[in-house]
Every structure is written in structure tokens, then in C-alpha cells.
Design a protein around this motif. Structure first.
Motif, short mmCIF file in Angstrom:
data_model
loop_
_atom_site.label_atom_id
_atom_site.label_comp_id
_atom_site.label_asym_id
_atom_site.label_seq_id
_atom_site.Cartn_x
_atom_site.Cartn_y
_atom_site.Cartn_z
N LEU A 163 0.73 -3.87 4.03
CA LEU A 163 0.78 -3.61 2.59
C LEU A 163 2.13 -3.07 2.15
O LEU A 163 2.39 -2.96 0.95
CB LEU A 163 -0.31 -2.61 2.21
CG LEU A 163 -1.75 -3.06 2.45
CD1 LEU A 163 -2.71 -1.89 2.26
CD2 LEU A 163 -2.13 -4.22 1.54
N ARG A 169 4.63 0.53 -3.15
CA ARG A 169 4.10 -0.73 -2.62
C ARG A 169 2.64 -0.58 -2.20
O ARG A 169 1.81 -1.46 -2.46
CB ARG A 169 4.93 -1.18 -1.42
CG ARG A 169 6.30 -1.72 -1.76
CD ARG A 169 7.05 -2.08 -0.48
NE ARG A 169 8.43 -2.47 -0.75
CZ ARG A 169 9.36 -2.62 0.19
NH1 ARG A 169 9.05 -2.40 1.46
NH2 ARG A 169 10.58 -2.99 -0.14
N ASP A 220 0.41 -0.30 -5.38
CA ASP A 220 0.33 -1.58 -6.08
C ASP A 220 -0.48 -2.60 -5.29
O ASP A 220 -1.25 -3.38 -5.87
CB ASP A 220 1.73 -2.14 -6.34
CG ASP A 220 2.52 -1.33 -7.36
OD1 ASP A 220 1.91 -0.48 -8.05
OD2 ASP A 220 3.75 -1.54 -7.46
N SER A 221 -0.32 -2.61 -3.97
CA SER A 221 -1.04 -3.57 -3.13
C SER A 221 -2.53 -3.31 -3.10
O SER A 221 -3.34 -4.24 -2.98
CB SER A 221 -0.48 -3.55 -1.71
OG SER A 221 0.88 -3.93 -1.67
N THR A 267 -3.06 -8.09 1.14
CA THR A 267 -4.00 -7.80 0.05
C THR A 267 -5.09 -8.86 0.01
O THR A 267 -6.28 -8.56 -0.18
CB THR A 267 -3.26 -7.74 -1.29
OG1 THR A 267 -2.36 -6.62 -1.29
CG2 THR A 267 -4.22 -7.58 -2.45
N GLY A 268 -4.70 -10.13 0.20
CA GLY A 268 -5.68 -11.20 0.20
C GLY A 268 -6.70 -11.05 1.30
O GLY A 268 -7.90 -11.33 1.11
N PRO A 289 7.21 -9.62 -1.13
CA PRO A 289 5.98 -9.53 -1.91
C PRO A 289 4.92 -10.54 -1.50
O PRO A 289 3.72 -10.26 -1.59
CB PRO A 289 6.43 -9.77 -3.35
CG PRO A 289 7.88 -9.95 -3.33
CD PRO A 289 8.40 -9.83 -1.94
N ASP A 290 5.36 -11.72 -1.03
CA ASP A 290 4.38 -12.71 -0.56
C ASP A 290 3.67 -12.22 0.69
O ASP A 290 2.47 -12.47 0.88
CB ASP A 290 5.07 -14.04 -0.28
CG ASP A 290 5.55 -14.74 -1.55
OD1 ASP A 290 5.01 -14.41 -2.63
OD2 ASP A 290 6.45 -15.58 -1.46
N ASP A 291 4.40 -11.52 1.56
CA ASP A 291 3.76 -10.94 2.74
C ASP A 291 2.75 -9.87 2.35
O ASP A 291 1.64 -9.81 2.89
CB ASP A 291 4.83 -10.34 3.67
CG ASP A 291 5.46 -11.37 4.59
OD1 ASP A 291 4.95 -12.50 4.64
OD2 ASP A 291 6.46 -11.04 5.24
N ARG A 292 3.13 -9.00 1.42
CA ARG A 292 2.18 -7.98 0.97
C ARG A 292 0.93 -8.63 0.37
O ARG A 292 -0.19 -8.17 0.58
CB ARG A 292 2.84 -7.05 -0.05
CG ARG A 292 4.01 -6.25 0.50
CD ARG A 292 4.34 -5.06 -0.38
NE ARG A 292 4.76 -5.39 -1.72
CZ ARG A 292 6.01 -5.69 -2.07
NH1 ARG A 292 6.97 -5.73 -1.15
NH2 ARG A 292 6.31 -5.96 -3.34
N ALA A 293 1.15 -9.71 -0.36
CA ALA A 293 0.03 -10.41 -0.98
C ALA A 293 -0.91 -11.00 0.07
O ALA A 293 -2.13 -11.07 -0.15
CB ALA A 293 0.54 -11.51 -1.90
N ARG A 294 -0.37 -11.40 1.21
CA ARG A 294 -1.24 -11.92 2.28
C ARG A 294 -2.16 -10.84 2.81
O ARG A 294 -3.35 -11.07 3.05
CB ARG A 294 -0.39 -12.50 3.41
CG ARG A 294 0.33 -13.79 3.07
CD ARG A 294 1.25 -14.21 4.19
NE ARG A 294 0.49 -14.47 5.42
CZ ARG A 294 1.03 -14.44 6.63
NH1 ARG A 294 2.31 -14.13 6.80
NH2 ARG A 294 0.30 -14.71 7.69
#
Length: 309
Positions: free
Chosen positions: A96, A145, A148-149, A108-109, A101-106
Motif C-alpha cells: 500500500l 499513501r 489514501d490506499s 488495494t484491489g 500508484p498503479d502498484d498501490r492500486a493492485r
């Protein structure tokens, strides 16, 4: 003669075992083993060998596991600490706190998917952790981060009615109970945010003794992990191999009224998982009854002191 003060009854503790300590078994076999041994539930780590969260037909597979858990009478917590479920080359990556940001989104997903799975399984919580602060990342940036995540995950958890239980992890940004309260305050104390308390981690690095940590954490407890450990050494040990005095810890836990699972966490002992599952439950039951159990280990099944993976 007036009666004395009435002491409220302690909540009976419910013990589980983590599938991350049974990775050499098929999930169906692991669940059957735990039910046969008398466990109340399971800490189910979403991983490629046990309910892969990224493989096809997830809803159908989840429904089948839900039926299996119900048939065996096992409660469940969904855990998200698989080492390589998102990235085959980076342990627990991406986190996280990742710079991309794409890595953090993974990550979070994955947590959003875990909330869906938990709701479908009737789980009592979803476990997560912050991750290690990446090199070159300032503390304020890392906390932003993290907040937000987690925001969309907390929204999903609120909608699903499943608490998110973040774990203070040695070496991570969120490493201590004080760090949990910092996050809680930063987010405005959202109702879905709770705490995973690992009893061994309390012994490892918290300033308070483990029983005092339990009392301090009581109002926010949503999940509990348990194993033995030594002061200053982050190594999950079978019961009796560390320094923790378990009867007062379990008495404190029962006194909080905690009703979730207390899950044995031995992720580096899967090679002897059935043995440790069989010996851990009698140890915990004796400790919960106020007795100091004998060392349960079988030297032939106890791992050698080798470098940890």
C-alpha cells in the motif's frame, strides 16, 4: 447480608489455525484436519494454493468453500499476508506504500476482493498490513499513501459489514499499537477500521507486556493471531519455544469480551503443520484454563534453526 460484587463472565475464546501454516496440504484437507482436531475456525490466507483470489471462477470457488466451512462448523477470518500472491519476485509486493500508484492500486484491489470474499464466506474480519516504507520515501508521504490506499477498502468494508483489521507488523510503517492509533486518528476513526493484534509481536517490540497490550487494544480488537516469540526477535515460534507467559495473556483477552477467532500463526512451519496444529490447541486450551502447559513440541517435528525464507 448483601451479596458481593458480581464479576461478569469471561467470554470463551475461540481458537483457529492459519492456513499459511498448512501450505503443504490441500485446502479441503487442511479444513478437515482443523475440524477433526476441534478448532473453532481458520485464518484463511488468500493464496495460489488456498482459494487463489486471482484465478478464474472465484465466486463459484468461494461458494464451495463457504459450504465446506459451514459443513465443518468452522468460523473464518480472511487473511491477506500471502508472500507472492501479487508479485512472484517481491515478497509481500507491491504494498500500500509503493511509489507507483498503479502498484498501490493492485494491493488495494486485492483488499477489495478480500472484502468481497469475506462477505461471501461470512468471515468475521479481513486482515491486512501497511507494508515496509520504500527507500527514499518520507514518513509523511508514506502515511498519506497508506490512508489514501485504505480509503476505498474501508468504504467497501462498511458496505459489506465486515471490519478491516490492520496488523502492526515489525519493520513496517505501521509497526506498533501507537502507529495503529495514529492511522485511526488520521482517518477520522472510521467504524470499519479495527486491529489485528499479534501476541508474538507484542512480546517482540511493544513497550508493554503482552497481557497489558491486550487490555489496551481491547476496544479495537477485530482479529487476534497467536504464537510464541522472544523479545527483540521477530520469529514466529511454536508454543513453549519462546518467552511468553500465556495464561495471563489469554485471561486478559477473554476479559475484553473479544468474540472473534484467536488464530495460531506459524507460517514457517508448514513442513510439520499437522503436528503443530495438533499440539497447539491443547496448549492453548490449558493456558486459557489458567494452567501453564508443558512444552508441546516433538523434537523430531520441530524445525532446525536454519536461515528463514
Amino acid at each position: 447480608m448483601s451479596p458481593g460484587p458480581i464479576t461478569p463472565p469471561r467470554t470463551p475464546l475461540r481458537f483457529g489455525y492459519g492456513t499459511n501454516g498448512l501450505t503443504d496440504l490441500r485446502l479441503d484437507d487442511a479444513l478437515a484436519l482443523l475440524a477433526d482436531l476441534g478448532y473453532d475456525g481458520v485464518g484463511l490466507t488468500l493464496d495460489h494454493m488456498h482459494l487463489d483470489p486471482l484465478a478464474a471462477d472465484l465466486p463459484a470457488r468461494t461458494r464451495r468453500i463457504a459450504r465446506r466451512l459451514d459443513a465443518l462448523g468452522l468460523g473464518v477470518t480472511v487473511e491477506t499476508g500471502a508472500r507472492y500472491v501479487l508479485d512472484p519476485r517481491r515478497k509481500h509486493g507491491p504494498s500500500l506504500l509503493a511509489p507507483d500508484p498503479d502498484d498501490r492500486a493492485r494491493r488495494t484491489g486485492l483488499l477489495l476482493r478480500a472484502v468481497e470474499i469475506a462477505a461471501d464466506l461470512g468471515a468475521h474480519a479481513v486482515h491486512c498490513f501497511s507494508g515496509i516504507t520504500p527507500p527514499g520515501t518520507g514518513t509523511d508521504t508514506a502515511w498519506k499513501r497508506l490512508a489514501d490506499s485504505l480509503a476505498p477498502v474501508l468504504d467497501a468494508a462498511a458496505h459489506a459489514g465486515v471490519p478491516l483489521a490492520i496488523e502492526p507488523e515489525p519493520g513496517h510503517l505501521l509497526a506498533t499499537l501507537a502507529d495503529f492509533h495514529l492511522l485511526r486518528g488520521t482517518l477520522g476513526d472510521p467504524a470499519p477500521l479495527g486491529l489485528t493484534l499479534d501476541i508474538g509481536h507484542c512480546q517482540c517490540l511493544e513497550p508493554l507486556p503482552p497481557a497489558d497490550c491486550v487490555r489496551a487494544a481491547g476496544p479495537w480488537l477485530r482479529h487476534v493471531q497467536i504464537e510464541d516469540m522472544r523479545r527483540g526477535v521477530h520469529e514466529h515460534l511454536p508454543f513453549g519455544d519462546g518467552e511468553i507467559d500465556f495464561p495471563p495473556v489469554l485471561a486478559a483477552l477473554a476479559a475484553t469480551g473479544y468474540q472473534g477467532l484467536t488464530v495460531v500463526e506459524l507460517p514457517r512451519h508448514s513442513h510439520a503443520g499437522p503436528h503443530h496444529a495438533a499440539t497447539s490447541l491443547p496448549f492453548l486450551r490449558a493456558a486459557a484454563a489458567g494452567r501453564r502447559p508443558d512444552h508441546p513440541g516433538d523434537p523430531s517435528a520441530t524445525p532446525r534453526r536454519e536461515p528463514q525464507p
